[in-house]
Design a protein around this motif. Structure first.
Motif, PDB file in Angstrom:
ATOM      1  N   HIS A 189       0.810  -1.220   0.000  1.00 46.80           N
ATOM      2  CA  HIS A 189       0.000   0.000   0.000  1.00 46.80           C
ATOM      3  C   HIS A 189       0.848   1.277   0.000  1.00 46.80           C
ATOM      4  O   HIS A 189       0.306   2.366   0.189  1.00 46.80           O
ATOM      5  CB  HIS A 189      -0.917   0.022   1.229  1.00 46.80           C
ATOM      6  CG  HIS A 189      -1.999  -1.006   1.199  1.00 46.80           C
ATOM      7  ND1 HIS A 189      -1.777  -2.315   1.563  1.00 46.80           N
ATOM      8  CD2 HIS A 189      -3.311  -0.923   0.846  1.00 46.80           C
ATOM      9  CE1 HIS A 189      -2.907  -2.997   1.440  1.00 46.80           C
ATOM     10  NE2 HIS A 189      -3.844  -2.187   1.009  1.00 46.80           N
ATOM     11  N   CYS A 190       2.159   1.154  -0.208  1.00 46.52           N
ATOM     12  CA  CYS A 190       3.031   2.310  -0.035  1.00 46.52           C
ATOM     13  C   CYS A 190       2.896   3.334  -1.160  1.00 46.52           C
ATOM     14  O   CYS A 190       3.209   4.508  -0.980  1.00 46.52           O
ATOM     15  CB  CYS A 190       4.487   1.875   0.112  1.00 46.52           C
ATOM     16  SG  CYS A 190       5.249   1.272  -1.415  1.00 46.52           S
ATOM     17  N   GLY A 191       2.470   2.884  -2.359  1.00 47.03           N
ATOM     18  CA  GLY A 191       2.281   3.812  -3.468  1.00 47.03           C
ATOM     19  C   GLY A 191       3.558   4.301  -4.118  1.00 47.03           C
ATOM     20  O   GLY A 191       3.529   5.243  -4.922  1.00 47.03           O
ATOM     21  N   TYR A 209       0.755  -4.399  -8.251  1.00 46.70           N
ATOM     22  CA  TYR A 209      -0.306  -5.397  -8.361  1.00 46.70           C
ATOM     23  C   TYR A 209      -1.525  -4.989  -7.540  1.00 46.70           C
ATOM     24  O   TYR A 209      -2.665  -5.055  -8.008  1.00 46.70           O
ATOM     25  CB  TYR A 209       0.224  -6.749  -7.878  1.00 46.70           C
ATOM     26  CG  TYR A 209      -0.712  -7.916  -8.122  1.00 46.70           C
ATOM     27  CD1 TYR A 209      -0.693  -8.581  -9.342  1.00 46.70           C
ATOM     28  CD2 TYR A 209      -1.597  -8.354  -7.147  1.00 46.70           C
ATOM     29  CE1 TYR A 209      -1.539  -9.656  -9.585  1.00 46.70           C
ATOM     30  CE2 TYR A 209      -2.442  -9.420  -7.375  1.00 46.70           C
ATOM     31  CZ  TYR A 209      -2.400 -10.080  -8.595  1.00 46.70           C
ATOM     32  OH  TYR A 209      -3.249 -11.143  -8.837  1.00 46.70           O
ATOM     33  N   HIS A 210      -1.282  -4.537  -6.322  1.00 46.01           N
ATOM     34  CA  HIS A 210      -2.405  -4.167  -5.458  1.00 46.01           C
ATOM     35  C   HIS A 210      -2.963  -2.800  -5.824  1.00 46.01           C
ATOM     36  O   HIS A 210      -4.154  -2.536  -5.611  1.00 46.01           O
ATOM     37  CB  HIS A 210      -1.969  -4.191  -3.983  1.00 46.01           C
ATOM     38  CG  HIS A 210      -3.131  -4.166  -3.043  1.00 46.01           C
ATOM     39  ND1 HIS A 210      -4.036  -5.200  -2.956  1.00 46.01           N
ATOM     40  CD2 HIS A 210      -3.551  -3.234  -2.153  1.00 46.01           C
ATOM     41  CE1 HIS A 210      -4.958  -4.915  -2.051  1.00 46.01           C
ATOM     42  NE2 HIS A 210      -4.689  -3.716  -1.559  1.00 46.01           N
ATOM     43  N   ASP A 211      -2.129  -1.943  -6.383  1.00 49.42           N
ATOM     44  CA  ASP A 211      -2.627  -0.640  -6.822  1.00 49.42           C
ATOM     45  C   ASP A 211      -3.696  -0.811  -7.901  1.00 49.42           C
ATOM     46  O   ASP A 211      -4.692  -0.084  -7.919  1.00 49.42           O
ATOM     47  CB  ASP A 211      -1.478   0.214  -7.352  1.00 49.42           C
ATOM     48  CG  ASP A 211      -1.936   1.613  -7.749  1.00 49.42           C
ATOM     49  OD1 ASP A 211      -2.088   2.458  -6.856  1.00 49.42           O
ATOM     50  OD2 ASP A 211      -2.165   1.839  -8.952  1.00 49.42           O
ATOM     51  N   ILE A 212      -3.490  -1.777  -8.797  1.00 49.46           N
ATOM     52  CA  ILE A 212      -4.487  -2.077  -9.826  1.00 49.46           C
ATOM     53  C   ILE A 212      -5.835  -2.374  -9.174  1.00 49.46           C
ATOM     54  O   ILE A 212      -6.888  -1.898  -9.620  1.00 49.46           O
ATOM     55  CB  ILE A 212      -4.031  -3.282 -10.678  1.00 49.46           C
ATOM     56  CG1 ILE A 212      -2.890  -2.881 -11.627  1.00 49.46           C
ATOM     57  CG2 ILE A 212      -5.206  -3.886 -11.453  1.00 49.46           C
ATOM     58  CD1 ILE A 212      -3.319  -2.073 -12.819  1.00 49.46           C
ATOM     59  N   LYS A 220     -12.488  -5.592  -9.533  1.00 48.12           N
ATOM     60  CA  LYS A 220     -12.939  -6.989  -9.543  1.00 48.12           C
ATOM     61  C   LYS A 220     -11.798  -7.948  -9.916  1.00 48.12           C
ATOM     62  O   LYS A 220     -12.046  -9.091 -10.301  1.00 48.12           O
ATOM     63  CB  LYS A 220     -14.104  -7.154 -10.517  1.00 48.12           C
ATOM     64  CG  LYS A 220     -15.387  -6.431 -10.086  1.00 48.12           C
ATOM     65  CD  LYS A 220     -15.944  -7.026  -8.795  1.00 48.12           C
ATOM     66  CE  LYS A 220     -17.209  -6.288  -8.337  1.00 48.12           C
ATOM     67  NZ  LYS A 220     -18.363  -6.526  -9.200  1.00 48.12           N
ATOM     68  N   TYR A 221     -10.567  -7.459  -9.788  1.00 54.31           N
ATOM     69  CA  TYR A 221      -9.399  -8.264 -10.127  1.00 54.31           C
ATOM     70  C   TYR A 221      -8.337  -8.117  -9.028  1.00 54.31           C
ATOM     71  O   TYR A 221      -8.423  -7.243  -8.173  1.00 54.31           O
ATOM     72  CB  TYR A 221      -8.813  -7.830 -11.474  1.00 54.31           C
ATOM     73  CG  TYR A 221      -9.766  -8.017 -12.630  1.00 54.31           C
ATOM     74  CD1 TYR A 221      -9.832  -9.230 -13.299  1.00 54.31           C
ATOM     75  CD2 TYR A 221     -10.606  -6.985 -13.028  1.00 54.31           C
ATOM     76  CE1 TYR A 221     -10.718  -9.414 -14.348  1.00 54.31           C
ATOM     77  CE2 TYR A 221     -11.496  -7.162 -14.072  1.00 54.31           C
ATOM     78  CZ  TYR A 221     -11.553  -8.380 -14.728  1.00 54.31           C
ATOM     79  OH  TYR A 221     -12.441  -8.562 -15.759  1.00 54.31           O
ATOM     80  N   ASN A 222      -7.334  -8.992  -9.094  1.00 51.20           N
ATOM     81  CA  ASN A 222      -6.181  -8.936  -8.191  1.00 51.20           C
ATOM     82  C   ASN A 222      -6.600  -8.904  -6.714  1.00 51.20           C
ATOM     83  O   ASN A 222      -6.182  -8.039  -5.945  1.00 51.20           O
ATOM     84  CB  ASN A 222      -5.310  -7.718  -8.535  1.00 51.20           C
ATOM     85  CG  ASN A 222      -4.684  -7.841  -9.915  1.00 51.20           C
ATOM     86  OD1 ASN A 222      -5.001  -8.757 -10.671  1.00 51.20           O
ATOM     87  ND2 ASN A 222      -3.795  -6.933 -10.246  1.00 51.20           N
ATOM     88  N   PHE A 223      -7.419  -9.889  -6.335  1.00 53.04           N
ATOM     89  CA  PHE A 223      -7.874  -9.997  -4.948  1.00 53.04           C
ATOM     90  C   PHE A 223      -6.794 -10.562  -4.026  1.00 53.04           C
ATOM     91  O   PHE A 223      -6.861 -10.388  -2.818  1.00 53.04           O
ATOM     92  CB  PHE A 223      -9.099 -10.923  -4.863  1.00 53.04           C
ATOM     93  CG  PHE A 223     -10.305 -10.413  -5.589  1.00 53.04           C
ATOM     94  CD1 PHE A 223     -10.964  -9.267  -5.166  1.00 53.04           C
ATOM     95  CD2 PHE A 223     -10.798 -11.083  -6.702  1.00 53.04           C
ATOM     96  CE1 PHE A 223     -12.087  -8.798  -5.831  1.00 53.04           C
ATOM     97  CE2 PHE A 223     -11.918 -10.624  -7.373  1.00 53.04           C
ATOM     98  CZ  PHE A 223     -12.563  -9.478  -6.935  1.00 53.04           C
TER      99      PHE A 223
END
Length: 259
Positions: A189-191, A209-212, A220-223
């Motif tokens: 989550h650091c950005g 990956y998590h930013d997406i 609705k992706y990369n859960f």
């Protein structure tokens, strides 16, 4: 004073409070670097425009979740700690602890993937619970654990309990596992796309990956979180991405193809 020192040096207390301390120290490190525009995935202006919650509210929310987490962790580690005749917690070999680490990582990823995905697809749960985390459309380091208290209990705390129990690790091993998981969650989550970041090198599940997932096109992706991406790939929720340079010199995670 001596009794308090003795308490805080026990494995149960260290396993509870070290990850919390590391959370604020490590996320604070990234907050100090957030004005390095050349490495940001979103501009400061974009962060101010898109995010729907104040930073002070985020901090208060995280402190509440950590309070609940600490109470559960203290009870769990106290009840499950195996103590030998000498009164010292028994530790398995390093090889066994490494295997326990991997089992815990798999269990935590599995629990969080399916519950996280369910919270997105169930309109009631998303609207009333999980949408709180997505008020940070532009992820912020201190906001890695910013959730609805019920989500924090179900997703993070329960996931941690299950990974601890299924892996069979001791309270001492848990100090290292939960500290590592905390650092990984903050990093996601650091950005910032800092060069040489080992989490970007060794993990497909990383900041980009998590930013997406936090953007409207990837919600609705990369859960998958916090370690691997195999559940997304196996179950069709993986959104490939590419890192592109923005005109202002920063970086951006853009979908590699349309879905």
């Amino acid at each position: 004073m001596g009794q308090w020192m003795e308490f805080f040096l026990k494995d149960e207390a260290l396993g509870t409070f070290v990850p919390i301390i590391v959370y604020w120290v490590y996320s604070g490190f990234y907050v100090l670097l957030e004005h390095l525009d050349g490495y940001r995935m979103h501009t400061v202006a974009e962060e101010k425009m898109k995010n729907l919650v104040s930073k002070s509210t985020v901090v208060k929310g995280v402190l509440l979740q950590q309070l609940i987490q600490a109470m559960v962790a203290l009870i769990l580690l106290k009840v499950t700690g195996e103590v030998g005749e000498s009164g010292i917690t028994l530790q398995p070999s390093l090889m066994v602890q490494a295997i326990q680490f991997l089992i815990a990582m798999f269990v935590l990823d599995t629990w969080q993937y399916f519950l996280h995905r369910f919270m997105h697809h169930n309109k009631f749960l998303y609207r009333t619970i999980h949408s709180r985390h997505h008020r940070l459309i532009v992820p912020w380091p201190f906001g890695a654990m910013y959730n609805h208290p019920l989500e924090g209990l179900l997703l993070d705390t329960t996931g941690g309990v299950l990974s601890y129990l299924f892996s069979g690790m001791t309270p001492r091993t848990s100090i290292f596992f939960f500290t590592f998981a905390t650092i990984k969650g903050v990093d996601d989550h650091c950005g910032l796309m800092l060069p040489g970041n080992p989490f970007h090198i060794f993990f497909g599940n990383n900041t980009a990956y998590h930013d997406i997932h936090h953007q409207h096109h990837g919600v609705k992706y990369n859960f998958s979180q916090p370690f691997f991406v195999f559940w997304d790939k196996l179950l069709g929720t993986h959104m490939p991405y590419r890192i592109v340079k923005r005109p202002d010199g920063g970086f951006e995670a853009a979908p590699a193809k349309k879905h």
